[in-house]
Design an enzyme around this catalytic site. Structure first.
Site, PDB file in Angstrom:
ATOM      1  CG  ASP A  42       1.387  -1.774  33.316  1.00  0.00           C
ATOM      2  OD1 ASP A  42       1.627  -1.073  32.311  1.00  0.00           O
ATOM      3  OD2 ASP A  42       0.263  -2.242  33.571  1.00  0.00           O
ATOM      4  CD  GLU A  95       3.075  -0.836  28.793  1.00  0.00           C
ATOM      5  OE1 GLU A  95       2.972  -2.051  28.594  1.00  0.00           O
ATOM      6  OE2 GLU A  95       2.122  -0.100  29.116  1.00  0.00           O
ATOM      7  CG  ASP A 100      -2.842  -2.749  35.999  1.00  0.00           C
ATOM      8  OD1 ASP A 100      -2.714  -1.883  35.126  1.00  0.00           O
ATOM      9  OD2 ASP A 100      -3.941  -3.150  36.436  1.00  0.00           O
TER      10      ASP A 100
END
EC number: 3.1.21.10
Length: 194
Positions: A7, A68, A141
Site C-alpha cells: 500500500d 495499489e 496501511d
C-alpha cells in the site's frame, strides 16, 4: 506463490508478504508499515522506502508484488507522493526481475469483502478473518497491504488465464492477417499475369 502486497505512500507505506496455499488458502508471513517524516526532503523519504523494500525483497524473496494503483480525485500532492513511492517499489522489483501487478482499491475491496465500495473497517475485519489473525492489523496501511496480497493471490489464476487467452487471440489474429495478405498477393499476381 509468495506475494508481497504494498500500500504505497510517502508518510506510511504498508508492506506485507503472504503465501498462497490450496484454493483460497492464504497465510500471512509478515506485515509492517514504513514511516517517513513529512518534513524531510522527498529524495530522502523515497530512499528510506527504497531501503526498506530492498530489505523486504532480499529477506522474503516474493514471486510477485501487488501494488495499489494510484487513484485520487481529492489531493494531487497525495496522489503524486503515492505514485512516487509505488514507482520506487516497482523499480526495486524490476531490478530483481520480479513481476509487478497493480490493483485498484475497488478490485481489492471486492476481492476481500465482496463489495468494491467497502470501507476500511470492513476490509480490516475481513483481512483479520481470512488470515485468521489474533488481532486486527494496524494501522490501516498494514491491513491494506495484506488485502492487496490476498487480492492478487485470488485473482492471479484468472489473470493468468486472461493473459493466455489474449495471447492466443493475438496469435490467431496474426495468422488470419497473414492469410488475408497472402490471398491478396496471390489475387494481385493472378491479375497481373492476365
Amino acid at each position: 506463490m509468495r506475494v508481497m502486497g504494498v500500500d504505497p505512500g510517502l508518510t506510511r507505506c504498508g508492506l506485507s508478504v503472504i503465501e498462497s496455499g490450496k484454493g483460497r488458502q492464504v497465510i500471512a508471513l509478515d506485515v509492517d508499515v514504513v514511516r517517513t517524516p513529512a518534513g524531510h526532503p522527498l529524495a530522502h523519504r523515497l530512499l528510506a522506502i527504497s531501503d526498506a523494500v530492498d530489505h523486504w525483497l532480499d529477506t522474503h524473496r516474493p514471486d510477485v508484488i501487488a501494488i495499489e494503483r494510484v487513484f485520487s480525485n481529492q489531493n494531487a500532492n497525495t496522489a503524486m507522493g503515492t505514485a512516487q513511492a509505488g514507482g520506487v517499489i516497482a523499480l526495486a522489483a524490476a531490478r530483481r526481475d520480479i513481476d509487478v501487478h497493480f490493483h485498484t482499491p475497488s478490485e481489492v475491496k471486492a476481492a476481500v469483502t465482496g463489495n468494491g465500495r467497502a470501507d476500511k473497517a470492513q476490509v480490516t475485519e475481513m483481512v483479520t478473518r481470512i488470515l485468521a489473525l489474533q488481532q486486527k492489523p494496524t494501522p490501516a496501511d498494514a491491513a491494506d497491504a495484506l488485502a492487496l496480497a490476498i487480492c492478487h493471490c485470488w485473482r492471479a489464476p484468472m489473470l493468468g488465464r486472461m493473459a493466455a487467452a489474449e495471447e492466443m487471440a493475438a496469435e490467431q489474429r496474426r495468422k488470419y492477417q497473414a492469410t488475408l495478405k497472402a490471398k491478396a498477393k496471390a489475387a494481385q499476381m493472378s491479375r497481373s499475369t492476365r
